[in-house]
Design an enzyme around this catalytic site. Structure first.
Site, short mmCIF file in Angstrom:
data_model
loop_
_atom_site.label_atom_id
_atom_site.label_comp_id
_atom_site.label_asym_id
_atom_site.label_seq_id
_atom_site.Cartn_x
_atom_site.Cartn_y
_atom_site.Cartn_z
CE LYS A 3 9.38 -4.13 -0.53
NZ LYS A 3 8.08 -3.05 -0.68
NE ARG A 49 -2.32 -6.31 -2.37
CZ ARG A 49 -2.30 -4.99 -2.78
NH1 ARG A 49 -3.16 -4.57 -3.47
NH2 ARG A 49 -1.50 -4.02 -2.29
#
Length: 450
Positions: free
Chosen positions: A228, A302
């Protein structure tokens, strides 16, 4: 900290008449301040000695009532103890809103601010305590930085919590995850200094309806090899906010002694970077046998949820609810205030939305749009875990998770932010609860107390 000052706070709807107990001097004072009961207005009332004797607080138009509007008063009042007086639509929520508006995360500061609620007539004090404790648990955990709440420490917190409630708790740690067929949880967390793990605890009678809660417990998310940028990484301590909210919901269920067999599953990992980090383009096995192509290592939540949901699904529970700080796409779609809600059970979804609106815990139902399922196609694996384009990111994440739930009677997924970037009634800036109050009220209405 002891609180010496005690005051009454007269809470008024917009344009409501002033309390009859005000003297002429106080009425003139209120008029001079143009107090009209607008939402968030706060006026101190002078006593005979010139000192503050009480307060007036505006709740805004009654037809647009925010159940937690009293939280604005708590955030503005000086230290002290306060008795709220007024005509409240729901005294229990008004009391909870005030106490949560006074929330102050002071773990790393020596200057806490203490604003206490002395009383609010008509409020169910036990229910207020339950709601405040559930929300505070979620906030306190999510506000803690990763150096204070790594995987090992988080496991201890979860174990202590489960034991306090008389729940049976187990964990699977490190390479034991591979031995017991949780390859996705292992892959996401294996690059971190502290090993990945899956926490599993149960409570209640086996004969009662089975309700299973699953929470994303990523204590920090660098993004992995798809790292990120700094600004996006700054708040990644909150990436375990889904699991923190699940723990708050579990607390409410167990304290209220609801007639359910509760199971809680929390995969706890840190998505870090090292020589053994999983890579974009890797093909990973999953617990249910499906092979998964990794489209981006920054979509790790996920993956850990997939293995946990597969485990939850194996015992065919009546209901699975998962919560996760899963996608930025959900925030683009519904912002920070609303939780994005997906469900295979429309009736349950409608109940959750209605209870969320009624309890200052708003949710917005999103579609499990089957036509978008093709966006997860992979040429070399059973599925890619991210979509092949920039559109519908929250929906495709939910569709990916749905592939791991086959047997449960209903499955509900909440894609939440678990953070208030701006102060709202009952929610100071920082970690916040989302989805737990709505879910608790639905479960309480459905299953009641033992």
């Amino acid at each position: 900290m002891s609180v010496s000052k005690s005051f009454s706070v007269h809470c008024l709807w917009q344009d409501q008449d002033l309390p009859g107990a005000l003297n002429a001097q106080q009425s003139a004072w209120v008029k001079a301040h143009n107090f009209a009961g607008k939402k968030g207005e706060l006026v101190a009332l002078p006593g005979k000695d010139g000192e503050v004797s009480a307060y007036l607080f505006g709740m805004g138009p009654k037809e647009q009532a925010d159940p937690f509007v009293t939280g604005l008063a708590a955030a503005s009042l000086p230290e002290g103890e306060y008795a709220l007086e007024g005509d409240f639509n729901d005294p229990t929520l008004a009391a909870a809103g005030f106490r949560l508006g006074a929330y102050d995360f002071d773990r790393f500061r020596k200057t806490p601010k203490t604003v206490k609620l002395a009383s609010l007539k008509g409020a169910d004090e036990d229910e207020v305590d339950l709601l405040v404790e559930a929300a505070t648990l979620a906030r306190d955990l999510t506000n803690r930085p990763a150096n204070d709440l790594g995987p090992e420490t988080y496991e201890k917190e979860i174990r202590d919590f489960a034991k306090q409630h008389g729940a049976k708790v187990t964990s699977i740690v490190g390479d034991d995850l591979l031995d017991q067929n949780f390859p996705l949880i292992h892959a996401v967390g294996r690059a971190a200094h502290e090993a990945p793990r899956l926490l599993d605890f149960t409570w209640g009678d086996e004969s009662d309806p089975k309700v299973t809660l699953v929470g994303k417990g990523v204590v920090f998310d660098t993004g992995g090899l798809d790292i990120k940028p700094p600004q996006s990484m700054l708040l990644m301590r909150k990436d375990m906010g889904g699991s923190a909210n699940i723990l708050g919901l579990a607390h409410a269920i167990m304290k209220a002694n609801l007639k359910v067999r509760l199971r809680v599953l929390i995969p706890v990992v840190e998505n870090s970077i090292s020589a053994n980090a999983f890579r974009p383009g890797d093909i990973l096995d999953s617990r249910n046998g499906m092979t998964v192509e990794i489209g981006n290592t920054d979509a790790e939540g996920r993956l850990v949820l997939a293995d946990a949901l597969s485990l939850a699904d194996e015992e065919k529970p009546d209901m699975i609810i998962d919560m996760a700080t899963l996608t930025g796409a959900a925030r683009v779609a519904v912002g920070a205030d609303l939780g994005a809600l997906y469900s295979t059970d429309d009736k349950l979804a409608q109940e959750l939305v209605a209870q969320g609106k009624a309890s200052a815990d708003p949710l917005w139902q999103m579609p499990l749009w089957d036509e978008y399922d093709d966006m997860l196609k992979s040429n070399i694996a059973d599925v890619n875990h991210i979509s092949n384009g920039p559109l519908a990111g929250s929906i495709t994440a939910a569709l990916f998770l749905r592939r791991f739930v086959k047997n449960a009677k209903s499955w509900t997924h909440m894609d939440i932010m678990a953070w208030a970037p701006l102060a709202r009634p009952g929610r100071p800036v920082g970690a916040t609860e989302q989805g737990q109050r709505a879910a608790y009220r639905v479960l309480k209405a459905r299953y009641g107390k033992k």
